[in-house]
Scaffold this active site. Structure first.
Site, PDB file in Angstrom:
ATOM      1  N   ASP A  52      31.217  38.353  29.788  1.00 50.41           N
ATOM      2  CA  ASP A  52      32.100  38.995  30.768  1.00 50.41           C
ATOM      3  C   ASP A  52      31.325  39.968  31.654  1.00 50.41           C
ATOM      4  OD1 ASP A  52      34.510  39.314  32.002  1.00 50.41           O
ATOM      5  OD2 ASP A  52      35.545  40.218  30.307  1.00 50.41           O
ATOM      6  N   LYS A  70      32.584  46.661  30.799  1.00 45.69           N
ATOM      7  CA  LYS A  70      31.947  45.788  31.802  1.00 45.69           C
ATOM      8  C   LYS A  70      32.478  46.076  33.204  1.00 45.69           C
ATOM      9  CE  LYS A  70      35.542  42.800  32.436  1.00 45.69           C
ATOM     10  NZ  LYS A  70      36.079  42.199  33.689  1.00 45.69           N
ATOM     11  N   SER A 100      34.449  39.317  41.811  1.00 42.86           N
ATOM     12  CA  SER A 100      34.680  40.519  41.010  1.00 42.86           C
ATOM     13  C   SER A 100      35.148  41.685  41.874  1.00 42.86           C
ATOM     14  CB  SER A 100      33.386  40.909  40.289  1.00 42.86           C
ATOM     15  OG  SER A 100      33.486  42.208  39.742  1.00 42.86           O
ATOM     16  N   ALA A 138      40.626  34.556  37.914  1.00 45.37           N
ATOM     17  CA  ALA A 138      41.928  33.898  37.977  1.00 45.37           C
ATOM     18  C   ALA A 138      41.894  32.634  38.830  1.00 45.37           C
ATOM     19  CB  ALA A 138      42.972  34.872  38.523  1.00 45.37           C
ATOM     20  N   ASN A 170      35.620  44.798  40.794  1.00 46.01           N
ATOM     21  CA  ASN A 170      34.856  45.993  40.451  1.00 46.01           C
ATOM     22  C   ASN A 170      33.488  45.980  41.123  1.00 46.01           C
ATOM     23  OD1 ASN A 170      36.578  47.460  38.292  1.00 46.01           O
ATOM     24  ND2 ASN A 170      36.635  45.321  37.671  1.00 46.01           N
ATOM     25  N   TRP A 184      46.079  37.129  37.416  1.00 45.54           N
ATOM     26  CA  TRP A 184      45.653  36.594  36.125  1.00 45.54           C
ATOM     27  C   TRP A 184      46.831  36.028  35.332  1.00 45.54           C
ATOM     28  CZ3 TRP A 184      42.679  33.807  33.850  1.00 45.54           C
ATOM     29  CH2 TRP A 184      42.138  33.954  32.570  1.00 45.54           C
TER      30      TRP A 184
END
Length: 334
Positions: free
Chosen positions: A245, A192, A255, A141, A257, A11
């Site tokens: 988000d 989130k 993602s 990113a 996560n 990022w």
């Protein structure tokens, strides 16, 4: 404008690439060998392969003790480290006299207390005079580095910080919205990640789109309850750093996560899932802190609690879903 980005992960590198098309940017890496490799190849092969750094991006690997002097040579400081390093960075930069913002999303692990802190609470402890905030919002990113359309939130009680972030990162491909509700933006960014693990679990078990929609919607309600209890404005959670988000992290294939939830559903252990990522999945490390903070405030977060039980190995993936579905009927507004 001269921008200092502290942290050469995916990022931080992506923002350096984006801002480097219009501004002078220094990208700092803690590891000297990594900084030299990036400077030589003009690519961050470890964390963001395939994206060339613009000529205006320089590399640095100065010692942490030397960061205040480095910061004073720039107009804006961006802390792009994981949450675990934010306290160290803010303590070092507290007297730098430059507007600063962090990118990390999550609660700090509890060190000397039974609950963890958000970024602005850490700042209040170690650098209360520092004009600071957070740059957040739905953003991968890779897409920012590729120049794909993205909207971010510049959150701070300081107009100087908000204005500096907009000036630094607003561009034809990145739209930056200012927001004074720093607690709300931070809660959205932290919670989130935990909810994305639950949604990845749901998708990995092939429970269907109905189940995914229910998890996202009820997860948003949990996020909002915790945020309001921490002093945030409820409308913040309908914006980019809340609903935006959450949708991105809970449903996007990039993602990390969500990927953890998918891998757990496939029978991987937590250690195997985390090791396969190659990057930090903040939801794994902040889930317990989110739940503990909520309990201290009397806030009900059943989805987050189920995620913690799953990560702790107390329940199997299918059991976690069954426990949520077996809860007593309740009002949607409750």
């Amino acid at each position: 404008m001269d921008i200092l980005v502290l942290g050469a992960g995916a990022w931080g590198t992506a923002l350096a690439i984006s801002a480097g098309t219009r501004h002078a940017v220094t990208l700092w890496a803690r590891d000297t060998a990594q900084a030299q490799a990036i400077a030589s190849a003009r690519v961050n092969a470890k964390y963001l392969p395939g994206f060339q750094l613009p000529p205006a991006v320089a590399l640095s690997a100065e010692a942490v003790a030397d960061l205040p002097a480095l910061a004073r040579r720039h107009d804006l400081v961006i802390v792009a480290t994981p949450m675990a390093a934010l306290r160290e960075m803010l303590a070092a930069l507290g007297a730098c006299g430059r507007p600063l913002a962090w990118l990390c999303k999550g609660f700090e692990a509890p060190w000397t207390r039974s609950y963890g802190l958000l970024g602005h609470e850490v700042r209040a402890e170690v650098a209360p005079a520092l004009a600071a905030g957070a740059l957040s919002g739905p953003s991968f990113a890779q897409e920012v580095a590729a120049g794909q359309p993205t909207a971010l939130v510049a959150a701070s009680e300081s107009a100087e910080v908000r204005d500096a972030l907009v000036a630094a990162f607003h561009s034809p491909s990145v739209r930056v919205y200012a927001n004074e509700d720093l607690p709300g933006v931070e809660v959205g960014g932290a919670v989130k990640n935990v909810l994305a693990i639950a949604t990845g679990l749901c998708d990995g078990l092939a429970l269907g789109l109905n189940a995914r929609a229910a998890l996202v919607t009820r997860g948003l309600a949990e996020m909002t309850r915790l945020g309001v209890a921490l002093g945030a404005r409820p409308e913040t959670f309908m914006g980019l750093s809340g609903l935006g988000d959450l949708v991105l992290t809970a449903t996007g294939d990039l993602s990390r996560n969500r990927r953890v939830g998918l891998l757990l559903a496939q029978g991987r252990t937590l250690q195997q899932a985390v090791a396969s990522l190659g990057h930090v999945a903040e939801g794994v490390y902040s889930a317990r802190t989110v739940v503990e903070r909520a309990r201290r405030l009397g806030v009900r977060m059943p989805i987050a609690e189920a995620v913690v039980d799953l990560l702790d190995g107390k329940v199997a993936p299918a059991e976690a879903v069954a426990l949520l579905m077996a809860r007593q009927p309740a009002s949607e507004a409750g």
